[in-house]
Design an enzyme around this catalytic site. Structure first.
Site, PDB file in Angstrom:
ATOM      1  N   ARG A  71       0.844  -1.202   0.000  1.00 36.40           N
ATOM      2  CA  ARG A  71       0.000   0.000   0.000  1.00 36.40           C
ATOM      3  C   ARG A  71       0.877   1.249   0.000  1.00 36.40           C
ATOM      4  O   ARG A  71       2.059   1.199   0.340  1.00 36.40           O
ATOM      5  CB  ARG A  71      -0.931   0.004   1.224  1.00 36.40           C
ATOM      6  CG  ARG A  71      -0.211   0.181   2.541  1.00 36.40           C
ATOM      7  CD  ARG A  71      -1.130   0.494   3.708  1.00 36.40           C
ATOM      8  NE  ARG A  71      -0.420   0.364   4.982  1.00 36.40           N
ATOM      9  CZ  ARG A  71       0.364   1.292   5.510  1.00 36.40           C
ATOM     10  NH1 ARG A  71       0.572   2.443   4.873  1.00 36.40           N
ATOM     11  NH2 ARG A  71       0.966   1.100   6.665  1.00 36.40           N
ATOM     12  N   GLY A  72       0.284   2.374  -0.329  1.00 40.04           N
ATOM     13  CA  GLY A  72       1.010   3.634  -0.214  1.00 40.04           C
ATOM     14  C   GLY A  72       1.136   4.014   1.242  1.00 40.04           C
ATOM     15  O   GLY A  72       0.560   3.374   2.120  1.00 40.04           O
ATOM     16  N   LYS A  74       2.978   5.365   5.030  1.00 40.20           N
ATOM     17  CA  LYS A  74       4.067   5.159   5.981  1.00 40.20           C
ATOM     18  C   LYS A  74       3.774   3.973   6.899  1.00 40.20           C
ATOM     19  O   LYS A  74       3.170   2.999   6.486  1.00 40.20           O
ATOM     20  CB  LYS A  74       4.235   6.436   6.805  1.00 40.20           C
ATOM     21  CG  LYS A  74       4.457   7.688   5.981  1.00 40.20           C
ATOM     22  CD  LYS A  74       5.921   7.889   5.672  1.00 40.20           C
ATOM     23  CE  LYS A  74       6.189   9.256   5.062  1.00 40.20           C
ATOM     24  NZ  LYS A  74       7.635   9.429   4.843  1.00 40.20           N
ATOM     25  N   HIS A  78      -2.104  -1.648  13.730  1.00 42.35           N
ATOM     26  CA  HIS A  78      -3.473  -2.157  13.842  1.00 42.35           C
ATOM     27  C   HIS A  78      -3.524  -3.121  15.010  1.00 42.35           C
ATOM     28  O   HIS A  78      -2.533  -3.790  15.302  1.00 42.35           O
ATOM     29  CB  HIS A  78      -3.901  -2.897  12.576  1.00 42.35           C
ATOM     30  CG  HIS A  78      -3.935  -2.047  11.349  1.00 42.35           C
ATOM     31  ND1 HIS A  78      -4.674  -0.890  11.277  1.00 42.35           N
ATOM     32  CD2 HIS A  78      -3.314  -2.166  10.157  1.00 42.35           C
ATOM     33  CE1 HIS A  78      -4.504  -0.342  10.079  1.00 42.35           C
ATOM     34  NE2 HIS A  78      -3.682  -1.095   9.387  1.00 42.35           N
ATOM     35  N   ALA A 142      -7.699   6.492  10.126  1.00 42.41           N
ATOM     36  CA  ALA A 142      -6.716   6.461   9.041  1.00 42.41           C
ATOM     37  C   ALA A 142      -7.367   5.823   7.816  1.00 42.41           C
ATOM     38  O   ALA A 142      -8.176   4.910   7.948  1.00 42.41           O
ATOM     39  CB  ALA A 142      -5.496   5.660   9.470  1.00 42.41           C
ATOM     40  N   GLY A 144      -6.580   4.219   3.889  1.00 42.69           N
ATOM     41  CA  GLY A 144      -5.572   3.737   2.938  1.00 42.69           C
ATOM     42  C   GLY A 144      -6.254   3.013   1.795  1.00 42.69           C
ATOM     43  O   GLY A 144      -7.002   2.071   2.018  1.00 42.69           O
ATOM     44  N   PHE A 156     -10.256   1.654   5.930  1.00 39.22           N
ATOM     45  CA  PHE A 156      -9.952   2.675   6.935  1.00 39.22           C
ATOM     46  C   PHE A 156     -10.058   2.053   8.321  1.00 39.22           C
ATOM     47  O   PHE A 156     -10.664   1.005   8.504  1.00 39.22           O
ATOM     48  CB  PHE A 156     -10.843   3.919   6.775  1.00 39.22           C
ATOM     49  CG  PHE A 156     -12.324   3.672   6.852  1.00 39.22           C
ATOM     50  CD1 PHE A 156     -12.988   3.618   8.077  1.00 39.22           C
ATOM     51  CD2 PHE A 156     -13.079   3.531   5.682  1.00 39.22           C
ATOM     52  CE1 PHE A 156     -14.361   3.427   8.141  1.00 39.22           C
ATOM     53  CE2 PHE A 156     -14.456   3.332   5.737  1.00 39.22           C
ATOM     54  CZ  PHE A 156     -15.094   3.279   6.972  1.00 39.22           C
ATOM     55  N   CYS A 173       2.261   7.298  10.347  1.00 38.08           N
ATOM     56  CA  CYS A 173       1.953   7.984   9.091  1.00 38.08           C
ATOM     57  C   CYS A 173       2.937   9.116   8.827  1.00 38.08           C
ATOM     58  O   CYS A 173       2.623  10.072   8.133  1.00 38.08           O
ATOM     59  CB  CYS A 173       0.514   8.514   9.075  1.00 38.08           C
ATOM     60  SG  CYS A 173      -0.679   7.211   9.313  1.00 38.08           S
TER      61      CYS A 173
END
Length: 208
Positions: A71-72, A74, A78, A142, A144, A156, A173
């Site tokens: 994923r994109g 930073k 979780h 967040a 993504g 999210f 992030c």
């Protein structure tokens, strides 16, 4: 019909890698018109994941293992007490507009939190959902997203009553000077109805 969205809710925590594999399989099936779109509510066991743009110096605690993802973004954490909403949504049937889709996600979260009397907002520069707490900007959700052949997926996360100290081991992030909060800290109430509220708002906002 293939236009309806499947709703999936997992009670037990779901392994991160298994969840991602499940999503990727669903993307391929939707691409072949073999499956419905999906909204999936779950929690993960504790894990740190790194997106494609994270840097080593964002790991403050060197004992932390980072699971590298495609994923994109930073590094993020979780785990228990954090609600994850994954989705696989076919933008070929909707507006092929990623920004509009992100707005739909943001508004669904913001509207859902409003029904718990929590004011929150999005930020063009720092993707995610923020709230003011004790006069400080705190991130509570967040977002993504990955897109493959105009099928948007991933998700999210919303911090409900997770242990915020997990974020002290990383620069989450990549944002140094802003904090992270959970909903329980901001307003001590029951959030049992939050997943269903999110699902309802998402489905309404996704109506074509």
């Amino acid at each position: 019909s293939l236009m309806s969205i499947e709703i999936k809710k997992s009670i037990k925590p779901v392994n991160y890698l298994e969840a991602i594999k499940f999503l990727e399989k669903r993307v391929d099936k939707i691409n072949k018109n073999e499956a419905n779109e999906l909204i999936w509510i779950l929690e993960h066991p504790s894990i740190y994941t790194g997106g494609t743009s994270y840097k080593k110096d964002e790991i403050l605690d060197k004992s932390v293992n980072i699971y590298k993802t495609s994923r994109g973004g930073k590094i993020t954490w979780h785990g228990p007490g954090q609600m994850i909403c994954y989705f696989v949504i076919n933008l070929n049937h909707r507006k092929k507009d990623i920004r509009k889709f992100i707005n739909i996600l943001e508004n669904s979260i913001i509207n859902s939190l409003k029904s718990f009397k929590i004011n929150s907002y999005s930020d063009r520069k720092n993707i995610g959902i923020w709230t003011k707490h004790n006069n400080k900007e705190k991130k509570i959700a967040a977002i993504g997203i990955k897109v493959k052949k105009w099928i948007a997926y991933h998700g999210f996360s919303i911090n409900i009553d997770n242990d915020i100290s997990n974020y002290k081991k990383i620069i989450p992030c990549g944002i140094k000077n802003k904090g992270i909060a959970n909903l329980k800290n901001i307003s001590n109430q029951s959030y049992k109805k939050l997943p269903n509220t999110i699902i309802k708002n998402l489905i309404n906002n996704l109506k074509i």
